[in-house]
Design an enzyme around this catalytic site. Structure first.
Site, short mmCIF file in Angstrom:
data_model
loop_
_atom_site.label_atom_id
_atom_site.label_comp_id
_atom_site.label_asym_id
_atom_site.label_seq_id
_atom_site.Cartn_x
_atom_site.Cartn_y
_atom_site.Cartn_z
N SER A 149 0.86 -1.30 -0.03
CA SER A 149 -0.20 0.24 0.32
C SER A 149 -0.03 1.22 -0.32
O SER A 149 1.77 1.35 0.49
CB SER A 149 -0.81 0.20 1.02
OG SER A 149 -0.80 1.01 1.28
N TYR B 154 -2.31 -0.77 9.70
CA TYR B 154 -2.63 -0.95 8.95
C TYR B 154 -0.98 -0.85 7.91
O TYR B 154 -0.61 -2.03 7.23
CB TYR B 154 -3.97 -0.50 8.27
CG TYR B 154 -3.57 -0.30 6.42
CD1 TYR B 154 -3.97 -1.80 6.22
CD2 TYR B 154 -3.20 0.56 5.57
CE1 TYR B 154 -4.40 -1.64 4.78
CE2 TYR B 154 -3.64 0.00 4.65
CZ TYR B 154 -3.92 -0.96 3.84
OH TYR B 154 -3.97 -1.12 2.95
#
Ligand SMILES: NC(=O)c1ccc[n+]([C@@H]2O[C@H](COP(=O)([O-])OP(=O)(O)OC[C@H]3O[C@@H](n4cnc5c(N)ncnc54)[C@H](O)[C@@H]3O)[C@@H](O)[C@H]2O)c1
Length: 324
Positions: A128, A153
């Protein structure tokens, strides 16, 4: 031969699986139909995939011991696209345990099962843009340090890259990590800005605009992401001095102000937005912007869709799907 796609009931996994099926590949999907967002949307995506003869879905949990290993025991599977994850940034602030379980333990189960089974020609997995965390140098380049995550995350995604590198180094497993930049488009996620904004704008209710609107994002259209994932899948890192592990940015290479994004939604819906300006949220970064030089050079990745073209396509799909 067959590609196993984890997260196949999810936004990107579904879109990648559909494109692989369209070019004649056989696909095994693997998804737990996690209830983080409306499971009916996941079922609707799975029903689309089930129309193809070359598709079957395994409903199981990557974090459950042995579950992924059982799925990959099918000798026809020779490539894996690992997209299953707990995906939202903000939810990781309140639910950290799920992120360790799904993203860290889950990815370990996937990669360890690939190693044990052998014969996997390429493992492509989702990282990501969040891994760039507090970096201020723009655009974000793959060579930049990623040691300052600002959400759990992001930390799990950075950990995934390290584990993948280690497995490639130790066991010669060809692996490619793809850092996606804010993906949007038809069949998208209800927890992401485009869905939330479109829903509220059509309903005439205020939309939360964080950091008082001083946000910029490299918004990347789903078809461009799918093309990038498949280009990566088709190009396993070659054997050489380095471990057979690479990481690439997949972004649109255009950092758009959030307020312009909202204007394009206004035009596409023909409705005016009511802005509810709010401070920056914990875990969020004010800007993302992808350097895609390496992805263009090595994968031939060229994003083609501007938000002016992509947002109306989402709005059209959203209206049809939700009957509004
Ligand atoms: N959408 C984006 O903008 C974006 C940006 C950067 C990275 N990513 C990454 O791309 C990947 C796909 O994201 P997405 O947007 O399609 O998200 P998504 O939530 O739509 O898809 C993820 C899928 O994984 C499944 N899943 C969750 N936990 C599981 C488990 N324990 N076992 C099996 N399946 C499980 C979910 O049911 C879901 O269908 C993720 O790894 C995400 O972190 C997405």
């Amino acid at each position: 031969m067959t590609v196993l796609v984890t997260g196949a009931a999810g936004f990107i996994g579904f879109s990648v699986a559909r494109a692989l099926l369209a070019r004649g590949e056989s696909v095994v999907g693997f998804d737990s139909f996690d209830p983080y967002y409306d499971v009916r949307l996941k079922e609707a995506r799975a029903a689309e995939l089930a129309k193809h003869r070359g598709f079957r879905m395994v409903r199981d949990d990557i974090a459950a011991e042995g579950a992924f290993a059982a799925a990959i025991s099918d000798p026809a599977i020779d490539r894996v696209v690992h997209l299953a994850a707990q995906a939202g940034v903000r939810y990781s602030i309140t639910n950290p345990d799920v992120y360790i379980r799904t993203n860290v333990v889950g990815q370990f189960n996937v990669i360890e099962a690939c190693r044990r089974r052998g014969g996997i020609r390429h493992l492509v997995y989702a990282s990501s843009s969040s891994v760039y965390g507090g970096n201020e140098k723009l655009p974000f380049a793959v060579e930049d340090k990623i040691d300052r995550p600002v959400s759990l995350y992001a930390a799990t995604k950075a950990a995934n890259e390290l584990v993948a590198h280690c497995y490639s180094h130790l066991y010669d497993l060809p692996a490619t990590g793809l850092r996606f930049f804010t993906v949007y488009g038809p069949w998208g996620r209800p927890d992401m800005a485009l869905w939330i904004f479109t829903k509220s704008i059509l309903a005439g209710t205020p939309i939360p605009v964080f950091n008082e609107g001083r946000m910029r994002r490299d918004f990347t259209y789903i078809d461009d992401i799918v093309a990038g994932v498949i280009a990566a899948l088709d190009r396993p890192p070659a054997a050489g001095k380095q471990a057979r592990h690479r990481v690439y940015n997949l972004g649109n290479h255009k950092s758009e102000p959030l307020l312009r994004y909202i204007e394009v939604i206004e035009r596409a819906t023909n409705h005016k937005a009511i802005l509810d300006l709010q401070p920056l949220q914990a875990g969020d970064v004010p800007e993302s912007f992808a350097d895609i030089e390496a992805s263009t050079r090595d994968l031939g990745f060229v994003p083609r869709t501007s938000i002016d073209d992509g947002i109306p396509k989402f709005v059209e799909w959203y209206r049809a799907y939700n009957g509004v």
